[in-house]
Motif scaffolding. Structure first.
Motif, PDB file in Angstrom:
ATOM      1  N   GLY A 133       0.829  -1.210   0.000  1.00  0.00           N
ATOM      2  CA  GLY A 133       0.000   0.000   0.000  1.00  0.00           C
ATOM      3  C   GLY A 133       0.858   1.252   0.000  1.00  0.00           C
ATOM      4  N   GLU A 134       0.328   2.313  -0.587  1.00  0.00           N
ATOM      5  CA  GLU A 134       1.075   3.568  -0.668  1.00  0.00           C
ATOM      6  C   GLU A 134       1.391   4.089   0.733  1.00  0.00           C
ATOM      7  N   GLY A 135       2.634   4.471   0.945  1.00  0.00           N
ATOM      8  CA  GLY A 135       3.029   5.088   2.216  1.00  0.00           C
ATOM      9  C   GLY A 135       3.251   4.097   3.348  1.00  0.00           C
ATOM     10  N   ILE A 136       3.223   2.789   3.038  1.00  0.00           N
ATOM     11  CA  ILE A 136       3.379   1.808   4.119  1.00  0.00           C
ATOM     12  C   ILE A 136       4.771   1.178   4.073  1.00  0.00           C
ATOM     13  N   SER A 137       5.419   1.203   5.220  1.00  0.00           N
ATOM     14  CA  SER A 137       6.739   0.593   5.304  1.00  0.00           C
ATOM     15  C   SER A 137       6.885  -0.008   6.700  1.00  0.00           C
ATOM     16  N   PHE A 138       7.032  -1.318   6.744  1.00  0.00           N
ATOM     17  CA  PHE A 138       7.143  -1.993   8.039  1.00  0.00           C
ATOM     18  C   PHE A 138       8.599  -2.248   8.390  1.00  0.00           C
ATOM     19  N   SER A 139       8.950  -2.020   9.638  1.00  0.00           N
ATOM     20  CA  SER A 139      10.250  -2.493  10.108  1.00  0.00           C
ATOM     21  C   SER A 139      10.053  -3.938  10.567  1.00  0.00           C
ATOM     22  N   VAL A 140      11.151  -4.640  10.812  1.00  0.00           N
ATOM     23  CA  VAL A 140      11.039  -6.020  11.289  1.00  0.00           C
ATOM     24  C   VAL A 140      10.277  -6.042  12.611  1.00  0.00           C
ATOM     25  N   SER A 141      10.558  -5.057  13.463  1.00  0.00           N
ATOM     26  CA  SER A 141       9.879  -5.065  14.766  1.00  0.00           C
ATOM     27  C   SER A 141       8.382  -4.770  14.619  1.00  0.00           C
ATOM     28  N   ASP A 142       8.014  -3.882  13.649  1.00  0.00           N
ATOM     29  CA  ASP A 142       6.577  -3.654  13.371  1.00  0.00           C
ATOM     30  C   ASP A 142       5.917  -4.976  12.987  1.00  0.00           C
ATOM     31  N   LYS A 143       6.614  -5.703  12.114  1.00  0.00           N
ATOM     32  CA  LYS A 143       6.027  -6.947  11.610  1.00  0.00           C
ATOM     33  C   LYS A 143       5.839  -7.977  12.728  1.00  0.00           C
ATOM     34  N   LEU A 144       6.805  -8.027  13.610  1.00  0.00           N
ATOM     35  CA  LEU A 144       6.700  -8.995  14.712  1.00  0.00           C
ATOM     36  C   LEU A 144       5.523  -8.630  15.615  1.00  0.00           C
ATOM     37  N   LYS A 145       5.359  -7.312  15.856  1.00  0.00           N
ATOM     38  CA  LYS A 145       4.237  -6.872  16.710  1.00  0.00           C
ATOM     39  C   LYS A 145       2.897  -7.210  16.064  1.00  0.00           C
ATOM     40  N   ILE A 146       2.789  -6.929  14.760  1.00  0.00           N
ATOM     41  CA  ILE A 146       1.512  -7.174  14.072  1.00  0.00           C
ATOM     42  C   ILE A 146       1.220  -8.676  14.016  1.00  0.00           C
ATOM     43  N   ALA A 147       2.251  -9.466  13.733  1.00  0.00           N
ATOM     44  CA  ALA A 147       2.051 -10.929  13.702  1.00  0.00           C
ATOM     45  C   ALA A 147       1.542 -11.402  15.065  1.00  0.00           C
ATOM     46  N   GLY A 148       2.079 -10.821  16.136  1.00  0.00           N
ATOM     47  CA  GLY A 148       1.650 -11.199  17.487  1.00  0.00           C
ATOM     48  C   GLY A 148       0.168 -10.943  17.720  1.00  0.00           C
ATOM     49  N   VAL A 149      -0.328  -9.755  17.320  1.00  0.00           N
ATOM     50  CA  VAL A 149      -1.759  -9.473  17.564  1.00  0.00           C
ATOM     51  C   VAL A 149      -2.663 -10.267  16.631  1.00  0.00           C
ATOM     52  N   LEU A 150      -2.174 -10.541  15.417  1.00  0.00           N
ATOM     53  CA  LEU A 150      -2.999 -11.347  14.508  1.00  0.00           C
ATOM     54  C   LEU A 150      -3.184 -12.750  15.067  1.00  0.00           C
ATOM     55  N   ASP A 151      -2.114 -13.282  15.650  1.00  0.00           N
ATOM     56  CA  ASP A 151      -2.184 -14.609  16.261  1.00  0.00           C
ATOM     57  C   ASP A 151      -3.154 -14.589  17.440  1.00  0.00           C
ATOM     58  N   LYS A 152      -3.042 -13.560  18.232  1.00  0.00           N
ATOM     59  CA  LYS A 152      -3.912 -13.433  19.404  1.00  0.00           C
ATOM     60  C   LYS A 152      -5.383 -13.307  18.993  1.00  0.00           C
ATOM     61  N   PHE A 153      -5.606 -12.577  17.894  1.00  0.00           N
ATOM     62  CA  PHE A 153      -6.979 -12.432  17.419  1.00  0.00           C
ATOM     63  C   PHE A 153      -7.527 -13.764  16.933  1.00  0.00           C
ATOM     64  N   GLY A 154      -6.653 -14.563  16.306  1.00  0.00           N
ATOM     65  CA  GLY A 154      -7.120 -15.894  15.908  1.00  0.00           C
ATOM     66  C   GLY A 154      -7.188 -16.172  14.424  1.00  0.00           C
ATOM     67  N   VAL A 155      -6.418 -15.401  13.602  1.00  0.00           N
ATOM     68  CA  VAL A 155      -6.406 -15.771  12.176  1.00  0.00           C
ATOM     69  C   VAL A 155      -5.663 -17.103  12.044  1.00  0.00           C
ATOM     70  N   ASP A 156      -5.982 -17.853  10.977  1.00  0.00           N
ATOM     71  CA  ASP A 156      -5.366 -19.177  10.825  1.00  0.00           C
ATOM     72  C   ASP A 156      -3.965 -19.104  10.245  1.00  0.00           C
ATOM     73  N   PHE A 157      -3.783 -18.158   9.294  1.00  0.00           N
ATOM     74  CA  PHE A 157      -2.478 -18.060   8.625  1.00  0.00           C
ATOM     75  C   PHE A 157      -2.054 -16.605   8.514  1.00  0.00           C
ATOM     76  N   ILE A 158      -0.763 -16.378   8.679  1.00  0.00           N
ATOM     77  CA  ILE A 158      -0.212 -15.032   8.500  1.00  0.00           C
ATOM     78  C   ILE A 158       0.787 -15.087   7.353  1.00  0.00           C
ATOM     79  N   GLU A 159       0.417 -14.454   6.242  1.00  0.00           N
ATOM     80  CA  GLU A 159       1.344 -14.391   5.116  1.00  0.00           C
ATOM     81  C   GLU A 159       2.256 -13.190   5.382  1.00  0.00           C
ATOM     82  N   ALA A 160       3.507 -13.492   5.704  1.00  0.00           N
ATOM     83  CA  ALA A 160       4.309 -12.446   6.349  1.00  0.00           C
ATOM     84  C   ALA A 160       5.315 -11.778   5.436  1.00  0.00           C
ATOM     85  N   GLY A 161       5.457 -12.214   4.199  1.00  0.00           N
ATOM     86  CA  GLY A 161       6.370 -11.495   3.325  1.00  0.00           C
ATOM     87  C   GLY A 161       7.007 -12.384   2.282  1.00  0.00           C
ATOM     88  N   ASN A 162       7.730 -11.723   1.402  1.00  0.00           N
ATOM     89  CA  ASN A 162       8.422 -12.407   0.325  1.00  0.00           C
ATOM     90  C   ASN A 162       9.923 -12.352   0.600  1.00  0.00           C
TER      91      ASN A 162
END
Ligand SMILES: [Zn+2]
Length: 524
Positions: free
Chosen positions: A18-47
């Motif tokens: 998305g335009e204007g979006i840039s994740f650091s590794v630590s951002d990604k780890l934080k987001i993956a953590g809340v997605l897991d807590k919320f209960g999604v089945d899979f996290i497609e985390a990058g290429n």
């Protein structure tokens, strides 16, 4: 029993486009953590091939323990004229170390010819050899059929052949992608219905929002037979974004009876969306269904009256089911029926004719006349009502402040703006004097005030301003006009807005800042 729908969140992969979006590794780890807590089945985390940051993410994420979600690395099919074992992309995909990988392959002949420059049968071979190689290396493979719906429109037999090839090679889920986002629900359901007749492998859907139909298209696919849904949590993504899972999940679960997450987890939907956008540094659109600030906000008059009597009159669901809050927008025209529900939070016995209700309504009108506006500043309204009801004890007082704002020229040409602020606060019988400098006077006073208060209230470190709006309210005497300042703040989990108004813009900002800090401290 309700049909289970699997969710794959691609905020960290497709969302990062998305335009204007840039994740650091630590951002990604934080987001993956809340997605897991919320209960999604899979996290497609990058290429991991296209982005070295993603490779680092997978290395760090492998040390984390997810309770619900499985991590997936994303990549493309093998390059033309290359054996899978010699392909750098596939090597990176395997090196990511995830048990699950998602590979995308071409489904639309236009792409096969123009982009890959191979024959249709060579493309099928590339898909098959990629999936077989990954399977041989112990990976579970989801296959994303890129541009599936465009491909299906022009050559349905070939598009189906692509899916069948991927299934035969060992892909466990086949995902039909509306990559250009140009389809309508009927296009989607027609194609999915045909596919369901011939393909028995579990099917998924991945929609972009270029026609404004990403959520509708996703739902249409589920109702026609897919059991796997891809999207990004708040809809961020390339161009107009992806299907917003924060819309699709409650739609499917609350409206259509599919099973996705437990009711307890669904009640964290809003919190999760706000957290993700906070880390992403993107404002959550106010009108985003279920989780946006306006999703359950009622303007004065009949709507507010109706909802106060029975919420179903103007609400499609109970906001608590998704962890959102009902709000009543206030203005001087609103009267006691809008004020009352907000006061009943403090005292359920109050009625429209209580003296307290009258007093707060009068105060609201008085302040709005002086330039304040509470419609967008619910936090300031709450504090004002608490003051009027005698329920407010200030956590601090500003004894005084001084600001020096200056502009100096360098070599007679460039100018630098500087501001220094000195502030003295009182908490109980203790005083604290601090000074700080900032980019402009408001930034300087904000920093100095916070520095002084953090001595007493360390929790204020979690808080920061996310928006600052200034508006001139009266224009009859322009330099002496009243200025209104609205400040939006967050502690990383919730956001709140406060207001200040004065003939002095700094003073208006200090009033709004003070309310913002008091609001953060109010339950302490
Ligand atoms: Zn996509």
């Amino acid at each position: 029993m309700k049909k289970k729908i699997e969710i794959l969140d691609s905020t960290l992969r497709d969302g990062s486009q998305g335009e204007g979006i840039s994740f650091s590794v630590s951002d990604k780890l934080k987001i993956a953590g809340v997605l897991d807590k919320f209960g999604v089945d899979f996290i497609e985390a990058g290429n991991p091939y296209s982005n070295p940051k993603d490779a680092e993410f997978f290395e760090q994420a492998s040390k984390l323990h997810f309770t619900t979600a499985k991590l997936a690395a994303f990549g493309s099919t093998v390059r033309k004229d290359t054996a899978p074992e010699d392909d750098e992309g596939l090597r990176a995909l395997l090196a990511a170390g995830t048990k699950l990988v998602v590979v995308f392959g071409k489904t639309w002949k236009l792409h096969v010819d123009c982009i890959l420059g191979v024959t249709p049968s060579e493309n099928l071979e590339m898909i098959a050899s990629t999936i077989e190689y990954l399977r041989k290396n112990g990976r579970n493979v989801f296959f994303d059929a890129e541009h599936f719906f465009d491909g299906y429109k022009t050559d349905p037999d070939y598009a189906l052949e692509v899916l069948k090839t991927a299934a035969k090679a060992g892909a466990s889920t086949l995902v039909m992608c509306d990559t250009n986002g140009g389809s309508f629900p009927e296009d989607i359901s027609r194609a999915v219905r045909d596919v369901c007749k011939t393909v028995k492998t579990p099917l998924g859907i991945h929609c972009h929002n270029d026609t404004g139909c990403a959520a509708a298209n996703t739902i249409s696919a589920v109702r026609t037979g897919v059991c796997h849904v891809q999207g990004t949590f708040t809809g961020i993504g390339e161009r107009c974004g992806n299907a917003a899972l924060s819309t699709v999940i409650p739609d499917l679960q609350l409206k259509l009876g599919y099973s996705i997450v437990s009711p307890e987890r669904l009640a964290t939907l809003s919190k999760t969306a706000r957290f993700i956008n906070e880390v992403t540094n993107v404002r959550l659109p106010a009108s985003l269904p279920y989780v946006g600030k306006s999703a359950f906000a009622h303007k004065a008059g009949m709507h507010a009256d109706g909802v106060a009597k029975q919420h179903e009159t103007y609400e499609h669901i109970d906001p608590e089911l998704v962890g959102s809050r009902r709000s009543f927008l206030l203005s001087e025209a609103s009267g006691r029926s809008s004020v009352l529900p907000r006061l009943q939070v403090f005292d359920g016995s109050l009625t429209k004719s209580s003296s307290e209700t009258k007093a707060v309504t009068e105060k609201l009108k008085e302040l709005e006349h002086a330039g304040f506006q509470f419609e967008a500043a619910a936090a300031s309204f709450e504090l004002m009502a608490m003051r009027e009801l005698g329920r407010f004890t200030p956590h601090f007082e500003i004894d005084h402040y001084r600001i020096i704002s200056s502009m100096d020229s360098i070599d007679g040409q460039k100018y630098t703006e500087k501001a220094n602020a000195l502030v003295k606060v009182r908490v109980g019988d203790r005083y604290e004097i601090t000074a700080d400098e900032g980019e402009g006077p408001v930034n300087a006073i904000d920093k100095a005030l916070r520095k002084a208060l953090e001595v007493f209230y360390p929790e204020l470190k979690k808080m920061h301003l996310i928006d600052f709006k200034v508006r001139v309210v009266t224009s009859d005497d322009s330099t002496a006009a009243i200025t209104r300042v609205l400040i939006e703040s967050t502690d990383g989990e919730t956001t709140w807005t406060t207001v200040g108004a004065s003939r002095d813009i700094i003073n208006a900002s200090v009033i709004a800042l003070t309310d913002s800090l008091e609001y953060m401290l109010k339950d302490k």
